[in-house]
Design an enzyme around this catalytic site. Structure first.
Site, mmCIF file in Angstrom:
data_model
loop_
_atom_site.group_PDB
_atom_site.id
_atom_site.type_symbol
_atom_site.label_atom_id
_atom_site.label_comp_id
_atom_site.label_asym_id
_atom_site.label_seq_id
_atom_site.Cartn_x
_atom_site.Cartn_y
_atom_site.Cartn_z
ATOM 1 C CB THR A 203 -1.086 -0.432 1.561
ATOM 2 O OG1 THR A 203 -0.482 0.139 2.446
ATOM 3 C CG2 THR A 203 -2.187 -1.067 1.033
ATOM 4 C CB THR B 178 -2.788 -4.555 7.059
ATOM 5 O OG1 THR B 178 -3.948 -3.670 7.409
ATOM 6 C CG2 THR B 178 -2.553 -5.734 7.848
#
Length: 396
Positions: free
Chosen positions: A144, A185
């Site tokens: 990400t 995450t």
């Protein structure tokens, strides 16, 4: 350098807005694997985490992990589970395995639903691409805000032959893992051709995670999606490991996970440097871990690191609220090899030299409790202006 029998790949499926960004990954073994897993300790768990916990409890062997970035599939209720299961079933159909042989993982924006139609349409291409064993494509598919792909491999010599371990991870923000066993995450997938029983595998994973992934923090926020999966297919033909060989495997796994953990800490969102917090001579290891974690997550300490400010008072203040009984009048603090505080009080030190140490890409802060013989290390990064910029506009 994938272990024997493993394949992986990744493609763009349409989740990511950027058409050049991979967002859909698959890790596959051509034979069944024993699997160990550790997941977020948060009460708010994503759909894939709930599915994986349930499946690992119910089933003995697995062959694949399907993962995506761009959508966390968290806080999505029953539909989130249905969506993840649809994707797993479609992948299983094309791999010609049972749909319960697949585990899932997701990372991205919380609250969004998976674009199931796009993902199902992309499955044939995804399954076809794993034949290339494209490690980079697989790893970039789970990234990400990471600035670079994080994956490594290691060969181990045991008494009966050679074993390979391959592992990848992603994580740059919402990183403060509180990984537990089966009770933005961090995701980590570890593949090995070693032969281990499930209980053995779970035990070695928990030992490795305690000294690595559970000892890093970027921002103090534990994610809804944190997942570590270790798959072992036994194709190395080394047979069951004896006690000595199992110890060699444990050491190698510890090394692999620690290297990846440090990569995440140093690649924290907006980070300019990584800091190792070393708490020593504590009465209990748990005490050292608590103190190290509290210091590593202190915004005041982390901003001081960004400014290369040898502000040892902030470190001592953080220690004081860690919830551990410590005599502050016995605590010594070092920046690199420079003592900045002795017995809880200031000492004269070279500020310029301390600043230079803090300006390095990696530096160590040592806190000597002088209460026992236990120690712990934690790895964190500084808080910069860019961290606020990145997270102030994450969804847009």
């Amino acid at each position: 350098m994938l272990p024997k029998g493993f394949y992986c790949g990744g493609i763009h499926s349409g989740i990511a807005k950027n058409k050049n960004k991979n967002d859909f990954a698959l890790f596959f073994s051509d034979s069944p694997c024993t699997v160990a897993g550790m997941f977020t300790g948060s009460l708010v768990k994503s759909a894939p985490v709930l599915i994986d916990i349930d499946r690992i409890k119910k089933y003995r062997l697995f062959q694949a992990i399907v993962a995506n970035s761009g959508c966390a599939n968290a806080c999505t209720g029953k539909q989130g589970k249905r969506d993840a299961l649809i994707v797993c079933k479609e992948v299983a159909k094309h791999l010609k395995i049972s749909d319960t042989d697949i585990l899932a993982a997701s990372t991205g924006v919380i609250g969004d639903f998976l674009p199931v139609d796009k993902m199902v349409k992309a499955v044939p291409k995804l399954v076809d691409t794993i034949k290339k064993k494209d490690e980079l494509a697989a790893v970039t598919s789970i990234m990400t805000t990471d600035t670079y792909p994080k994956y490594i491999s290691k060969k181990i010599k045991v008494s009966t032959g050679e074993i390979k371990i391959w592992a990848c991870t992603k994580g740059a923000g919402m990183i403060h893992p509180n990984l537990q066993g089966l009770h933005a995450t961090m995701l980590s997938f570890i593949l090995t051709d070693a032969q281990l029983y499930q209980k053995q595998l779970q035990r070695v994973l928990e030992v490795a995670v305690r000294q690595s992934y559970n000892c890093i923090s970027v921002d103090g926020d534990t994610s809804t999606n944190d997942t570590v999966l270790l798959m072992a297919n036994g194709q190395s033909d080394t047979g069951k490991l004896d006690a000595k060989d199992l110890e060699i495997f444990q050491e190698a796994l510890n090394e692999v996970t620690l290297k990846l953990a440090k990569m995440m800490a140093s690649d924290g969102e907006g980070a300019t440097r990584m800091i190792e917090i070393f708490v020593k001579n504590a009465k209990k290891r748990e005490d050292a871990e608590k103190i190290a974690s509290t210091i590593a997550t202190s915004p005041l300490v982390k901003t001081a690191f960004f400014g290369s400010d040898a502000n040892w008072g902030r470190i001592l203040a953080a220690l004081g609220r860690a919830g551990v009984k410590v005599n502050p009048d016995r605590v010594d603090i070092y920046i690199g090899d420079i003592m900045t505080a002795k017995d809880g009080m200031a000492v004269k030190f070279d500020e310029k030299k301390a600043k230079k140490i803090l300006q390095q890409k990696e530096c160590q802060i040592t806190i000597d409790i002088k209460a026992g013989k236990q120690f712990a290390k934690y790895y964190t990064c500084d808080f910069s202006y860019d961290y606020v910029k990145i997270n102030g506009s994450y969804r847009s």
